[in-house]
Design an enzyme around this catalytic site. Structure first.
Site, mmCIF file in Angstrom:
data_model
loop_
_atom_site.group_PDB
_atom_site.id
_atom_site.type_symbol
_atom_site.label_atom_id
_atom_site.label_comp_id
_atom_site.label_asym_id
_atom_site.label_seq_id
_atom_site.Cartn_x
_atom_site.Cartn_y
_atom_site.Cartn_z
ATOM 1 N N ARG A 138 -16.571 6.281 13.210
ATOM 2 C CA ARG A 138 -17.015 6.593 11.848
ATOM 3 C C ARG A 138 -18.510 6.856 11.853
ATOM 4 N NH1 ARG A 138 -13.603 2.076 8.284
ATOM 5 N NH2 ARG A 138 -11.567 2.585 9.206
ATOM 6 N N ARG A 195 -14.973 -7.423 14.250
ATOM 7 C CA ARG A 195 -15.273 -8.413 13.220
ATOM 8 C C ARG A 195 -14.580 -9.745 13.493
ATOM 9 N NH1 ARG A 195 -16.659 -5.732 7.391
ATOM 10 N NH2 ARG A 195 -18.039 -4.112 8.196
#
Length: 429
Positions: free
Chosen positions: A260, A389
């Protein structure tokens, strides 16, 4: 993509749905384009029919020795008019398709109204925050101090928003992916897939990233897109097909890199691994019948929650407001994990049901036994979980005062029995 028949039947309801997403009314403009397009289509059909009749009249007049001139002139006039009308019809269809393609999905009735993430609604929590007898450190401080997380090397190679993981942290990332895939395939019935990482325009359009969000993606010089999430190839496995209802639901999972540009994230999370150009993620995708999607949404969210629960991580489930949902979503639940180093909850999974919004773009249908017609499938997608994460959450929640990190029990078999990240081989835990 929206159903034009729904907009014709319920223009006010359509505009109210858009208003909940902060979008100005569009129904009247859409209906005006649609009416002109349909009128033009009708005129084209009438002209084609009249051409056929006039051509037949020419033959009949000639066979009777009569003057065929008027019929010949009419055919010539109609022949000139036809391309103009056909071009106008194509222009109107393209304009209508472009307008419909740029409008977000309408929210479900139970989605909380709001303008931003501040209006999201907490649904439930799991577990407790860890208690430390030292000041909690952030993941990048822990990783760099252990010599296992190198942002400077990544910057020399690729620039900002990249990281090099080494040794036990590299292995931890690999272990997390295997751990998650084992849960989703073994306990929740997802089929593991290894999809392409480069896809065509049609695939990215099908899941709603194009045309509106092209700036958020990376594109190769020969026209392929690097996937921003495995949602794109996994969902498009159902594209351009008619599925048997008996074969649904289809459930797919994949561990892939994701890419991204983070075009809209300037200045946000610039330190550490929270927001990167390249990251790993285990994705969940379901393709279901139109009456199964709400139940499947709860099931998918439960699958993602199971990973966090097995890792003993404190998290909460948030119902996203209309102003915080993604473009293609009809309803979204975010899982937010507690990060002690930041002293905040941060998103680690987002599970969405899209209704038939993506299916219309992809032309993905199903047919029930005994039915002649077809219906559009419903699609769902979720993170099960974001690997980077999750690694961050483990570092921050299982950190020790000496800077080492305890490995959660559930992960130890995937790490060859390693109990502490950062401890020398053979050292006591």
């Amino acid at each position: 993509m929206h159903d034009i028949r729904f907009i014709r039947d319920e223009p006010d309801l359509f505009d109210r749905g858009l208003a909940r997403r902060g979008v100005a009314p569009r129904a009247q403009h859409i209906l005006a384009l649609d009416a002109e397009r349909r009128s033009t289509q009708t005129r084209v059909q009438e002209i084609q029919q009249r051409r056929n009749e006039a051509s037949k009249a020419i033959g009949q007049a000639k066979s009777r020795g009569e003057d065929a001139g008027p019929a010949i002139a009419e055919v010539a006039r109609l022949k000139e008019e036809m391309p103009r009308l056909e071009a106008r019809e194509a222009e109107l269809a393209a304009e209508l398709d472009a307008l419909l393609a740029e409008l977000p999905n309408l929210p479900a009735d139970d989605v909380p109204d709001g303008a931003s993430e501040a209006d999201n609604v907490e649904m439930r929590r799991f577990g407790e925050r860890p208690a430390f007898n030292h000041e909690a450190r952030e993941h990048f401080d822990l990783g760099e101090a252990l010599g296992l997380m190198d942002f400077q090397a990544a910057a020399r190679l690729s620039g900002s928003r990249f990281v090099v993981l080494k040794g036990q942290l590299a292995r931890l990332e690999r272990a997390l992916a295997a751990f998650m895939l084992d849960i989703h395939t073994g306990e929740f019935g997802y089929v593991e897939v290894q999809p392409p990482l480069l896809v065509r325009d049609e695939a990215v359009f099908g899941t709603g990233q194009l045309p509106k969000f092209g700036d958020d993606l990376f594109r190769t010089t020969n026209g392929f897109w690097l996937i921003p999430t495995a949602e794109v190839p996994l969902t498009n496995l159902a594209a351009d097909q008619i599925h048997d209802l008996a074969a649904l639901p289809l459930r797919f999972t994949a561990y892939t890199p994701c890419f991204r540009s983070e075009a809209g994230a300037a200045g946000r999370d610039t330190r550490g691994m929270l927001r990167q150009h390249q990251f790993g993620k285990v994705e969940l995708v379901s393709i279901v019948g139109d009456d199964q999607s709400d139940a499947e949404h709860e099931r998918m969210t439960s699958a993602a929650e199971t990973v966090l629960q097995r890792l003993g991580l404190h998290y909460r489930v948030m119902a996203l407001s209309t102003g915080d949902m993604g473009f293609s979503a009809r309803r979204t639940y975010d899982l937010e994990v507690w990060l002690p180093g930041q002293g905040a909850f941060r998103e680690i999974s987002s599970c969405s049901t899209c209704g038939d919004f993506q299916a219309r773009r992809m032309k993905a249908r199903y047919r029930a036994a005994g039915e002649r017609g077809t219906r559009f499938v419903h699609t769902l997608n979720g993170s099960g979980l974001a690997i980077g994460r999750t690694l961050i959450a483990i570092l921050e929640n299982y950190q020790r005062a000496d800077g080492l990190v305890t490995v959660p029990d559930a992960l130890r078999p995937y790490l060859g029995g390693i109990e502490v990240i950062g401890a020398p081989a053979g050292a006591a835990a």
